[in-house]
Design a protein around this motif. Structure first.
Motif, PDB file in Angstrom:
ATOM      1  N   ASP A 289       0.784  -1.260   0.134  1.00 22.13           N
ATOM      2  CA  ASP A 289      -0.118   0.101   0.006  1.00 22.13           C
ATOM      3  C   ASP A 289       0.886   1.221  -0.040  1.00 22.13           C
ATOM      4  OD1 ASP A 289       0.690  -0.454   2.693  1.00 22.13           O
ATOM      5  OD2 ASP A 289      -0.996  -1.527   2.888  1.00 22.13           O
ATOM      6  N   LEU A 290       2.018   1.119  -0.284  1.00 24.88           N
ATOM      7  CA  LEU A 290       3.176   2.218  -0.061  1.00 24.88           C
ATOM      8  C   LEU A 290       2.766   2.967  -1.608  1.00 24.88           C
ATOM      9  CD1 LEU A 290       5.171   3.797   1.399  1.00 24.88           C
ATOM     10  CD2 LEU A 290       6.823   2.488   0.575  1.00 24.88           C
ATOM     11  N   VAL A 291       2.574   4.290  -1.416  1.00 28.35           N
ATOM     12  CA  VAL A 291       2.368   5.000  -2.839  1.00 28.35           C
ATOM     13  C   VAL A 291       3.454   5.808  -3.319  1.00 28.35           C
ATOM     14  CG1 VAL A 291       0.817   6.529  -4.100  1.00 28.35           C
ATOM     15  CG2 VAL A 291      -0.078   5.102  -2.103  1.00 28.35           C
ATOM     16  N   PHE A 292       4.308   6.404  -2.252  1.00 28.41           N
ATOM     17  CA  PHE A 292       5.460   7.203  -2.568  1.00 28.41           C
ATOM     18  C   PHE A 292       6.343   7.041  -1.449  1.00 28.41           C
ATOM     19  CE2 PHE A 292       1.966   9.817  -4.768  1.00 28.41           C
ATOM     20  CZ  PHE A 292       2.436   9.769  -6.078  1.00 28.41           C
ATOM     21  N   ALA A 293       7.768   6.919  -1.938  1.00 32.74           N
ATOM     22  CA  ALA A 293       8.870   6.980  -1.004  1.00 32.74           C
ATOM     23  C   ALA A 293       9.634   8.256  -1.392  1.00 32.74           C
ATOM     24  CB  ALA A 293       9.851   5.765  -0.917  1.00 32.74           C
ATOM     25  N   ILE A 294       9.558   9.459  -0.542  1.00 32.83           N
ATOM     26  CA  ILE A 294      10.340  10.378  -0.929  1.00 32.83           C
ATOM     27  C   ILE A 294      11.427  10.915  -0.117  1.00 32.83           C
ATOM     28  CG2 ILE A 294      10.191  12.769  -1.729  1.00 32.83           C
ATOM     29  CD1 ILE A 294       7.059  12.108  -1.842  1.00 32.83           C
ATOM     30  N   LEU A 295      12.724  10.946  -0.661  1.00 29.92           N
ATOM     31  CA  LEU A 295      13.815  11.448   0.391  1.00 29.92           C
ATOM     32  C   LEU A 295      14.134  12.750  -0.157  1.00 29.92           C
ATOM     33  CD1 LEU A 295      15.884  10.311   2.552  1.00 29.92           C
ATOM     34  CD2 LEU A 295      17.290   9.756   0.733  1.00 29.92           C
ATOM     35  N   ILE A 296      13.951  13.732   0.902  1.00 29.32           N
ATOM     36  CA  ILE A 296      14.592  15.093   0.633  1.00 29.32           C
ATOM     37  C   ILE A 296      15.574  15.676   1.429  1.00 29.32           C
ATOM     38  CG2 ILE A 296      12.080  15.637  -0.437  1.00 29.32           C
ATOM     39  CD1 ILE A 296      11.273  16.935   2.123  1.00 29.32           C
ATOM     40  N   ALA A 297      16.169  16.683   0.955  1.00 23.87           N
ATOM     41  CA  ALA A 297      17.194  17.330   2.040  1.00 23.87           C
ATOM     42  C   ALA A 297      17.296  18.765   1.726  1.00 23.87           C
ATOM     43  CB  ALA A 297      18.634  16.754   1.966  1.00 23.87           C
ATOM     44  N   ASP A 345      -4.446  14.161  -4.884  1.00 22.69           N
ATOM     45  CA  ASP A 345      -5.964  13.792  -4.352  1.00 22.69           C
ATOM     46  C   ASP A 345      -6.555  14.737  -3.227  1.00 22.69           C
ATOM     47  OD1 ASP A 345      -8.601  12.699  -3.719  1.00 22.69           O
ATOM     48  OD2 ASP A 345      -7.761  10.850  -3.510  1.00 22.69           O
ATOM     49  N   ALA A 346      -7.117  15.675  -3.703  1.00 23.45           N
ATOM     50  CA  ALA A 346      -7.697  16.750  -2.700  1.00 23.45           C
ATOM     51  C   ALA A 346      -8.698  16.300  -1.749  1.00 23.45           C
ATOM     52  CB  ALA A 346      -8.137  17.949  -3.506  1.00 23.45           C
ATOM     53  N   THR A 347      -9.266  15.198  -2.026  1.00 25.11           N
ATOM     54  CA  THR A 347     -10.244  14.538  -1.168  1.00 25.11           C
ATOM     55  C   THR A 347     -10.199  14.017   0.092  1.00 25.11           C
ATOM     56  OG1 THR A 347     -10.610  12.669  -2.459  1.00 25.11           O
ATOM     57  CG2 THR A 347     -11.864  14.640  -3.221  1.00 25.11           C
ATOM     58  N   GLY A 348      -8.812  13.388   0.195  1.00 27.06           N
ATOM     59  CA  GLY A 348      -8.647  12.478   1.192  1.00 27.06           C
ATOM     60  C   GLY A 348      -6.907  12.592   1.741  1.00 27.06           C
ATOM     61  N   PHE A 349      -6.915  12.264   2.648  1.00 25.77           N
ATOM     62  CA  PHE A 349      -5.409  11.985   3.398  1.00 25.77           C
ATOM     63  C   PHE A 349      -4.628  10.966   2.800  1.00 25.77           C
ATOM     64  CE2 PHE A 349      -7.179  14.754   6.728  1.00 25.77           C
ATOM     65  CZ  PHE A 349      -6.547  15.851   6.496  1.00 25.77           C
ATOM     66  N   LEU A 350      -3.341  11.181   2.670  1.00 24.21           N
ATOM     67  CA  LEU A 350      -2.439   9.928   2.549  1.00 24.21           C
ATOM     68  C   LEU A 350      -1.868   9.970   4.029  1.00 24.21           C
ATOM     69  CD1 LEU A 350      -0.395  10.511  -0.717  1.00 24.21           C
ATOM     70  CD2 LEU A 350      -2.078   8.632  -0.198  1.00 24.21           C
ATOM     71  N   HIS A 351      -1.259   8.737   4.498  1.00 23.75           N
ATOM     72  CA  HIS A 351      -0.774   8.713   5.837  1.00 23.75           C
ATOM     73  C   HIS A 351       0.748   8.469   5.676  1.00 23.75           C
ATOM     74  CE1 HIS A 351      -4.581   8.196   7.515  1.00 23.75           C
ATOM     75  NE2 HIS A 351      -4.923   7.655   6.599  1.00 23.75           N
ATOM     76  N   GLY A 352       1.336   9.690   6.115  1.00 21.40           N
ATOM     77  CA  GLY A 352       2.948   9.334   6.129  1.00 21.40           C
ATOM     78  C   GLY A 352       3.769   9.119   7.247  1.00 21.40           C
ATOM     79  N   HIS A 353       4.684   8.157   7.083  1.00 21.08           N
ATOM     80  CA  HIS A 353       5.609   7.939   7.916  1.00 21.08           C
ATOM     81  C   HIS A 353       6.793   9.147   7.805  1.00 21.08           C
ATOM     82  CE1 HIS A 353       9.276   6.254   9.681  1.00 21.08           C
ATOM     83  NE2 HIS A 353       8.620   5.747  10.839  1.00 21.08           N
ATOM     84  N   LEU A 366      10.024  10.371   3.400  1.00 15.66           N
ATOM     85  CA  LEU A 366       8.695  10.402   3.728  1.00 15.66           C
ATOM     86  C   LEU A 366       8.151   9.113   2.999  1.00 15.66           C
ATOM     87  CD1 LEU A 366       9.247  13.788   2.844  1.00 15.66           C
ATOM     88  CD2 LEU A 366       6.998  13.829   3.921  1.00 15.66           C
ATOM     89  N   LEU A 367       7.296   8.401   3.689  1.00 13.98           N
ATOM     90  CA  LEU A 367       6.896   7.061   3.272  1.00 13.98           C
ATOM     91  C   LEU A 367       5.260   7.333   3.403  1.00 13.98           C
ATOM     92  CD1 LEU A 367       9.051   4.624   4.988  1.00 13.98           C
ATOM     93  CD2 LEU A 367       9.469   5.335   2.807  1.00 13.98           C
ATOM     94  N   LEU A 368       4.641   7.607   2.099  1.00 17.13           N
ATOM     95  CA  LEU A 368       3.037   7.761   2.020  1.00 17.13           C
ATOM     96  C   LEU A 368       2.606   6.513   1.672  1.00 17.13           C
ATOM     97  CD1 LEU A 368       3.484  11.367   0.290  1.00 17.13           C
ATOM     98  CD2 LEU A 368       3.652  10.874   2.864  1.00 17.13           C
TER      99      LEU A 368
END
Lengths: 551, 227
Positions: A289-297, A345-353, A366-368
């Motif tokens: 169910d992981l949609v995006f994994a994002i690494l930022i700095a 998707d403006a209608t709902g939340f993703l859950h982010g670690h 960020l793991l969404l």
């Protein structure tokens, strides 16, 4: 002074001779939705006309994903809170008298005085957000409680034009000031600016501010609240999020990424970025169910791994940058937090670690996911990823890039390119919506927090000896709006005056803005640009993300 | 050695000092500039009580209204709740009653409750009397403690008493969501990750908690104006 030419001049010679016919940074696959920076506002202008809510009608991407992974969409809906909304609201207004929103009575005199107070006078740019009923929600400066009168006037202006003339109030322009209006759903957003930003650039900023609110509440919740109670005081739900809007506004004024609708990447050796991406994929590919994994700095993207079929819009990434930069609390512990990405998707939340990769490396992972119970597997995944990155020395490489280690060619590109006449440049690859500038904006200067920031922001006339990167970006604004002007867009602008020479050039593949020394001849400039492009092409694998990895 | 794993959730209004409390206990520090929690933060700590070890998974939730609807996600399957209010803010105390009601109706298994009055260093601005809080705590079967994250007062006791109560709760077999097992020290199967996590971060002695009024030592309730 300004000479614009609408037809492309003989394309700067030699450019076609580069070994690859793709422009620097371009690749066939992109993690980001390609953007034309002004595509945004054009649609915004239209949608606000009909006040369409088709966003809510469209089937939600999140539920689509949930049904795909066989998850009955038992999303935790916010119905609970909204049911209680009414009672709680009354309870609060009865018990605490924190908001004196008396719109009539003796407050008005005081308000007149307040409008002249140094908190409000002489600011370069004000931003006000109010509900369509005229209730103050946010003011960039001063205390919005005391601005009920101003908000009343704004609301009256908007509704008179709307009701009597069946038209839309877009802007009011005076000699030294622009007031730009944007009606979005149940909110009215206004920017009053003395800066050189164009009307469309201001609308874009207001749209971002709106999206920031949506990102905190979701559009569904925002609309429902005002359907239930037109008079609702939205500040209660936004408490703690004003900071996000404050920071976003500063961020937008300073970072050209917003101007160009592009994302800046952290320059890294190709191999390192590949290792990082692989570490994430190998750890996460089984988490369905992981949609995006994002690494930022440092407001730069390191890598983004996504579920097949889904990409992110740069403006959603900007909101994530803003969230991470504005939230010190992510540094202390792993967080599990609801995030709405309005373009996704403006209608709902993703859950982010959300967590920093380690104490000695300020990169944030960020793991969404669409699954609200997924914290523990994601937490486990994060620890595995961070171990893998440490073992493969990727953390060191990230730190070198963040600390702008002297050995890297991307740390001081102008020196490395070796064209002394170039003072500053910014380059956007359109197909991948990525950006590279000669001098990444200094992050320290962005670290103003609400308090400090409330005091600053005055219009100042200063004689600057040496321009900072932010001043260059300010200069580019006018060029940018000429290039994207809806009626007669320019392809190339060459302007020379006693201060500097600026060349702005837009093609199908890229946008380029360069500041040279004054007295730069045209052909000299074109030769320099040619060398510059060749350098970018050479370094493209380091400064851009050239592939679009999926789980 | 008996090991008990339990989930503990920290609830309360915004700005009462939930994060300060947890960070003070686990990170041993205090910052005046803690930014609001977004969603919830996750911490772990181990507490040794006598010859047993309690592994706590601490969920520090955001107090802001907009996260209120997310709360069930965080307190689901929790075995203990720290209900934190600010002794200088009466409405934060009133909000606790809402939380208790919500927990009672949504969490089926028995829970260890601890009522925590934070910011007791601001005695002169007190808005909730010690008496009132003690009475309320008794009525909901919670331990009561006043703390100061600023001066590191009372916080160890809150966690220690909660851990002890969890330990005795686990031996009643009333709770299925709590994992409890025996392990031989040193011969423990370590889960993934940092083995140092397995060390006890806090060691406590059972010298326990008759949390009576006079144990929570404070000056006279002063009738000063609030600042």
């Amino acid at each position: 002074m300004a000479s614009t030419s609408k037809d492309v001049p003989t394309s700067p010679s030699g450019h076609d001779n580069t070994d690859d016919d793709l422009e620097p940074g371009a690749s066939y696959d992109s993690i980001l939705n390609p953007t034309d920076s002004f595509e945004e506002f054009a649609t915004e202008m239209n949608t606000s006309l009909e006040r369409s809510r088709d966003l809510t009608k469209k089937s939600s991407t999140i539920s689509e994903i949930q049904s795909e992974i066989g998850e009955c969409s038992k999303e935790l809906k916010e119905t609970k809170s909204s049911d209680n909304l009414q009672n709680k609201d009354e309870a609060i207004s009865a018990s605490t008298s924190n908001s004196n929103l008396d719109e009539n009575g003796e407050d008005t005199d005081n308000e007149d005085d307040y409008l002249k107070s140094p908190e409000l006078v002489n600011k370069e740019k004000h931003v006000f957000i109010l509900s369509s009923a005229g209730k103050p929600i946010y003011s960039r400066y001063g205390n919005e409680d005391k601005l009920a009168g101003v908000c009343g006037v704004i609301q009256a202006l908007v509704s008179v034009v709307e009701e009597q003339n069946r038209d839309i109030l877009r802007s009011i322009i005076t000699k030294d000031c622009k007031a730009v209006f944007l009606v979005k759903g149940p909110l009215i957003l206004v920017a009053v600016s003395k800066s050189n930003e164009s009307e469309t650039q201001l609308v874009l900023q207001l749209t971002y501010a709106f999206n920031q609110i949506v990102s905190v509440l979701t559009l569904t919740q925002l609309n429902r609240i005002f359907e239930q109670r037109r008079n609702y005081d939205l500040r209660r739900l936004l408490s703690g999020a004003e900071r996000l809007i404050d920071n976003l506004l500063i961020f937008m004024e300073k970072d050209p990424a917003f101007l160009l609708g592009a994302v800046r990447c952290l320059p890294l050796p190709e191999k390192v970025r590949e290792n990082i991406t692989n570490a994430i994929i190998s750890t996460c590919h089984k988490i369905r169910d992981l949609v995006f994994a994002i690494l930022i700095a440092g407001n730069q993207l390191i890598t983004l791994v996504r579920m097949k079929k889904y990409t992110l819009h740069p403006s959603d990434i900007h909101l994530l940058f803003n969230l991470v930069r504005s939230s010190e609390s992510f540094k202390t512990a792993e967080s599990w937090t609801p995030i709405c990405l309005p373009k996704f998707d403006a209608t709902g939340f993703l859950h982010g670690h959300v967590s920093y990769i380690s104490e000695d490396c300020q990169a944030c992972l960020l793991l969404l996911t669409v699954q609200r119970d997924a914290f523990y597997p994601l937490s486990q995944a994060k620890h595995t990823i961070s171990d893998k990155l440490r073992r493969s020395n990727c953390l060191t490489a990230i730190n070198d890039a963040l600390n702008r280690s002297k050995d890297l060619p991307t740390t001081n590109p102008l020196k490395h390119i070796g064209i002394p006449e170039i003072r500053h440049f910014m380059y956007k690859c359109k197909s991948t919506a990525q950006l590279f500038t000669s001098d990444p904006i200094c992050l320290d200067r962005l670290q103003d927090y609400r308090q400090r920031h409330k005091e600053g922001g005055d219009v100042v006339k200063k004689k600057v000896e040496k321009l900072s990167d932010i001043d260059y970006v300010r200069n580019y604004r006018e060029f940018c709006s000429k290039m994207h002007c809806a009626c007669s867009p320019a392809k190339l602008i060459f302007r020379s005056n006693s201060l500097d020479t600026v060349l702005a050039w837009i093609t199908n593949g890229f946008e380029l803005y360069v500041t040279f020394d004054p007295l730069m001849e045209k052909d000299q400039a074109i030769r320099a640009v040619d060398r510059l492009l060749r350098w970018i092409k050479n370094e493209e694998k380091r400064i851009f993300i050239m592939n679009a990895p999926t789980f | 050695m008996k090991v008990v794993e339990a989930k503990i959730v920290v609830l309360g209004s915004q700005g009462v000092g939930k994060t300060s409390l947890v960070v003070r206990y686990i990170g041993k520090m205090f910052s005046k500039h803690i930014s609001p929690t977004i969603g919830a933060s996750f911490f772990t700590c181990n507490i040794n009580v006598d010859d047993a070890r309690v592994k706590l998974q601490v969920w520090d939730t955001a107090g802001q209204e907009r996260f209120r609807s997310m709360a069930p996600m965080y307190y689901r399957n929790a075995n203990a709740a720290l209900l934190v209010y600010d002794i200088t803010n009466a409405s934060s105390f009133a909000a606790i009653k809402g939380w208790v009601k919500e927990l009672q109706s949504n969490v089926p298994e028995p829970m260890v409750l601890a009522l925590v009055g934070n910011k007791c260093d601001l005695e002169s601005c007190r808005a909730v009397s010690n008496n009132e809080a003690t009475q309320y705590a008794t009525s909901i079967g919670a331990a009561y403690c006043e703390t100061s994250a600023l001066h590191d007062q009372g916080i160890d006791q809150v966690f220690l008493s909660t851990a002890t109560a969890l330990l005795s709760l686990s031996s009643t077999n009333l709770v299925s969501s709590m994992r409890s097992y025996d392990s031989v020290d040193g011969d423990e199967r370590l889960p993934f990750g940092n083995p140092t996590e397995e060390m006890a971060t806090h060691i406590g002695k059972v010298e326990l908690p008759a949390w009576s009024d006079d144990r929570v030592a404070h000056g006279e309730t002063q009738r000063t104006m609030c600042c």
